[in-house]
Motif scaffolding. Structure first.
Motif, PDB file in Angstrom:
ATOM      1  N   ASP A 108       0.818  -1.214   0.000  1.00 48.95           N
ATOM      2  CA  ASP A 108       0.000   0.000   0.000  1.00 48.95           C
ATOM      3  C   ASP A 108       0.857   1.272   0.000  1.00 48.95           C
ATOM      4  O   ASP A 108       0.320   2.373   0.054  1.00 48.95           O
ATOM      5  N   GLY A 109       2.184   1.124  -0.023  1.00 47.31           N
ATOM      6  CA  GLY A 109       3.073   2.285  -0.108  1.00 47.31           C
ATOM      7  C   GLY A 109       3.224   3.058   1.191  1.00 47.31           C
ATOM      8  O   GLY A 109       3.684   4.199   1.187  1.00 47.31           O
ATOM      9  N   ASP A 110       2.858   2.445   2.308  1.00 45.20           N
ATOM     10  CA  ASP A 110       2.837   3.117   3.610  1.00 45.20           C
ATOM     11  C   ASP A 110       4.272   3.282   4.154  1.00 45.20           C
ATOM     12  O   ASP A 110       4.770   2.466   4.927  1.00 45.20           O
ATOM     13  N   ALA A 111       4.917   4.369   3.715  1.00 41.53           N
ATOM     14  CA  ALA A 111       6.338   4.581   4.023  1.00 41.53           C
ATOM     15  C   ALA A 111       6.600   4.707   5.526  1.00 41.53           C
ATOM     16  O   ALA A 111       7.660   4.297   6.010  1.00 41.53           O
ATOM     17  N   LEU A 112       5.658   5.269   6.272  1.00 44.38           N
ATOM     18  CA  LEU A 112       5.874   5.412   7.720  1.00 44.38           C
ATOM     19  C   LEU A 112       5.921   4.043   8.392  1.00 44.38           C
ATOM     20  O   LEU A 112       6.823   3.755   9.183  1.00 44.38           O
ATOM     21  N   THR A 113       4.960   3.192   8.048  1.00 42.86           N
ATOM     22  CA  THR A 113       4.951   1.853   8.639  1.00 42.86           C
ATOM     23  C   THR A 113       6.202   1.078   8.207  1.00 42.86           C
ATOM     24  O   THR A 113       6.786   0.346   9.021  1.00 42.86           O
ATOM     25  N   HIS A 114       6.655   1.280   6.968  1.00 45.50           N
ATOM     26  CA  HIS A 114       7.866   0.592   6.505  1.00 45.50           C
ATOM     27  C   HIS A 114       9.089   1.040   7.299  1.00 45.50           C
ATOM     28  O   HIS A 114       9.936   0.211   7.667  1.00 45.50           O
ATOM     29  N   ALA A 115       9.201   2.327   7.574  1.00 42.76           N
ATOM     30  CA  ALA A 115      10.347   2.826   8.354  1.00 42.76           C
ATOM     31  C   ALA A 115      10.313   2.246   9.770  1.00 42.76           C
ATOM     32  O   ALA A 115      11.360   1.877  10.327  1.00 42.76           O
ATOM     33  N   ILE A 116       9.127   2.133  10.342  1.00 41.52           N
ATOM     34  CA  ILE A 116       8.996   1.570  11.689  1.00 41.52           C
ATOM     35  C   ILE A 116       9.343   0.078  11.687  1.00 41.52           C
ATOM     36  O   ILE A 116      10.020  -0.419  12.591  1.00 41.52           O
ATOM     37  N   ILE A 117       8.913  -0.632  10.660  1.00 35.42           N
ATOM     38  CA  ILE A 117       9.276  -2.054  10.524  1.00 35.42           C
ATOM     39  C   ILE A 117      10.801  -2.199  10.499  1.00 35.42           C
ATOM     40  O   ILE A 117      11.372  -3.045  11.203  1.00 35.42           O
ATOM     41  N   ASP A 118      11.483  -1.366   9.719  1.00 32.61           N
ATOM     42  CA  ASP A 118      12.944  -1.473   9.629  1.00 32.61           C
ATOM     43  C   ASP A 118      13.614  -1.074  10.943  1.00 32.61           C
ATOM     44  O   ASP A 118      14.665  -1.632  11.290  1.00 32.61           O
ATOM     45  N   ALA A 119      13.045  -0.140  11.672  1.00 32.07           N
ATOM     46  CA  ALA A 119      13.612   0.230  12.978  1.00 32.07           C
ATOM     47  C   ALA A 119      13.514  -0.955  13.939  1.00 32.07           C
ATOM     48  O   ALA A 119      14.469  -1.265  14.665  1.00 32.07           O
ATOM     49  N   LEU A 120      12.370  -1.628  13.941  1.00 30.26           N
ATOM     50  CA  LEU A 120      12.180  -2.792  14.824  1.00 30.26           C
ATOM     51  C   LEU A 120      13.102  -3.940  14.420  1.00 30.26           C
ATOM     52  O   LEU A 120      13.741  -4.562  15.277  1.00 30.26           O
ATOM     53  N   LEU A 121      13.169  -4.218  13.113  1.00 23.52           N
ATOM     54  CA  LEU A 121      14.039  -5.300  12.639  1.00 23.52           C
ATOM     55  C   LEU A 121      15.496  -4.985  12.953  1.00 23.52           C
ATOM     56  O   LEU A 121      16.263  -5.875  13.344  1.00 23.52           O
ATOM     57  N   GLY A 122      15.875  -3.718  12.810  1.00 28.01           N
ATOM     58  CA  GLY A 122      17.244  -3.317  13.108  1.00 28.01           C
ATOM     59  C   GLY A 122      17.572  -3.506  14.581  1.00 28.01           C
ATOM     60  O   GLY A 122      18.630  -4.040  14.932  1.00 28.01           O
ATOM     61  N   ALA A 123      16.669  -3.086  15.441  1.00 21.15           N
ATOM     62  CA  ALA A 123      16.904  -3.210  16.881  1.00 21.15           C
ATOM     63  C   ALA A 123      17.019  -4.675  17.296  1.00 21.15           C
ATOM     64  O   ALA A 123      17.771  -5.023  18.206  1.00 21.15           O
ATOM     65  N   ALA A 124      16.268  -5.538  16.616  1.00 22.97           N
ATOM     66  CA  ALA A 124      16.271  -6.967  16.964  1.00 22.97           C
ATOM     67  C   ALA A 124      17.315  -7.747  16.170  1.00 22.97           C
ATOM     68  O   ALA A 124      17.454  -8.956  16.368  1.00 22.97           O
ATOM     69  N   CYS A 125      18.044  -7.063  15.279  1.00 16.73           N
ATOM     70  CA  CYS A 125      19.039  -7.723  14.409  1.00 16.73           C
ATOM     71  C   CYS A 125      18.371  -8.846  13.613  1.00 16.73           C
ATOM     72  O   CYS A 125      18.857  -9.975  13.561  1.00 16.73           O
ATOM     73  N   LEU A 126      17.241  -8.526  12.995  1.00 17.88           N
ATOM     74  CA  LEU A 126      16.462  -9.524  12.254  1.00 17.88           C
ATOM     75  C   LEU A 126      16.407  -9.198  10.758  1.00 17.88           C
ATOM     76  O   LEU A 126      15.466  -9.585  10.072  1.00 17.88           O
ATOM     77  N   GLY A 127      17.390  -8.457  10.258  1.00 16.54           N
ATOM     78  CA  GLY A 127      17.413  -8.173   8.823  1.00 16.54           C
ATOM     79  C   GLY A 127      16.661  -6.903   8.483  1.00 16.54           C
ATOM     80  O   GLY A 127      16.555  -5.991   9.311  1.00 16.54           O
ATOM     81  N   ASP A 128      16.100  -6.853   7.259  1.00 18.03           N
ATOM     82  CA  ASP A 128      15.365  -5.652   6.856  1.00 18.03           C
ATOM     83  C   ASP A 128      14.075  -6.031   6.125  1.00 18.03           C
ATOM     84  O   ASP A 128      13.815  -7.204   5.839  1.00 18.03           O
ATOM     85  N   ILE A 129      13.278  -5.025   5.846  1.00 18.83           N
ATOM     86  CA  ILE A 129      11.932  -5.256   5.299  1.00 18.83           C
ATOM     87  C   ILE A 129      11.994  -5.948   3.941  1.00 18.83           C
ATOM     88  O   ILE A 129      11.123  -6.772   3.617  1.00 18.83           O
ATOM     89  N   GLY A 130      13.051  -5.668   3.162  1.00 18.41           N
ATOM     90  CA  GLY A 130      13.189  -6.287   1.837  1.00 18.41           C
ATOM     91  C   GLY A 130      13.429  -7.791   1.922  1.00 18.41           C
ATOM     92  O   GLY A 130      13.047  -8.549   1.036  1.00 18.41           O
TER      93      GLY A 130
END
Ligand code: MG
Length: 155
Positions: A36-58
């Motif tokens: 859906d192009g929701d850039a804010l939610t995507h940035a938050i997903i990457d922040a969470l994945l980064g903090a957990a060392c779980l990769g990235d949204i891609g």
């Protein structure tokens, strides 16, 4: 304590809905995206994945995978939240900023925070959404795109 940051940019074009944190914002243009192009939610997903060392949204949701065409990004956020919790981590707080010339977004901040908090099973008080502009400069300043940045703190 673990900190992560996320960043995303999506192009603004006519004929798409403008969806940020699951809020459909009335505007003459919207964000291009496989989902859906929701850039804010995507940035938050990457922040969470980064903090957990779980990769990235891609890695989690490839943008060439038909399964995620038109996906609701809040559903993707919910899945990432479960993975983070599965690692024994819980969200302390998230801060975010939307960089956008138009439209004015402050009337939608509370709904955005409620949507994100609900997807993450946290309190609205644990998630902040802000906005700024690029003062007319560059591609964001010309209204060709919206950029979003987020920071997440996990315990
Ligand atoms: Mg994106």
């Amino acid at each position: 304590m673990r900190v992560g940051n996320g960043f995303d940019v999506h192009q603004l074009v006519a004929g798409r809905y403008l969806i940020l944190a699951g809020v459909n914002i009335p505007f003459e243009m919207g964000l291009v995206g496989h989902s859906d192009g929701d850039a804010l939610t995507h940035a938050i997903i990457d922040a969470l994945l980064g903090a957990a060392c779980l990769g990235d949204i891609g890695m989690w949701f490839p943008n060439d995978d038909p399964q995620y065409r038109g996906a609701h990004s809040l559903d993707l956020l919910r899945a990432v939240s479960q993975a983070v919790q599965g690692k024994g981590l819980r969200i302390s707080n998230i801060d975010s900023v939307i960089i956008c010339e138009r439209p004015k977004l402050s009337p939608y901040f509370l709904q955005m925070r409620d949507n994100l908090a609900s997807a993450l099973s946290i309190e609205t008080d644990q998630i902040s959404v802000k906005a700024t502009t690029f003062e007319g400069l560059g591609f964001v300043g010309r209204g060709e795109a919206i950029a979003c940045q987020a920071v997440a703190l996990l315990q």
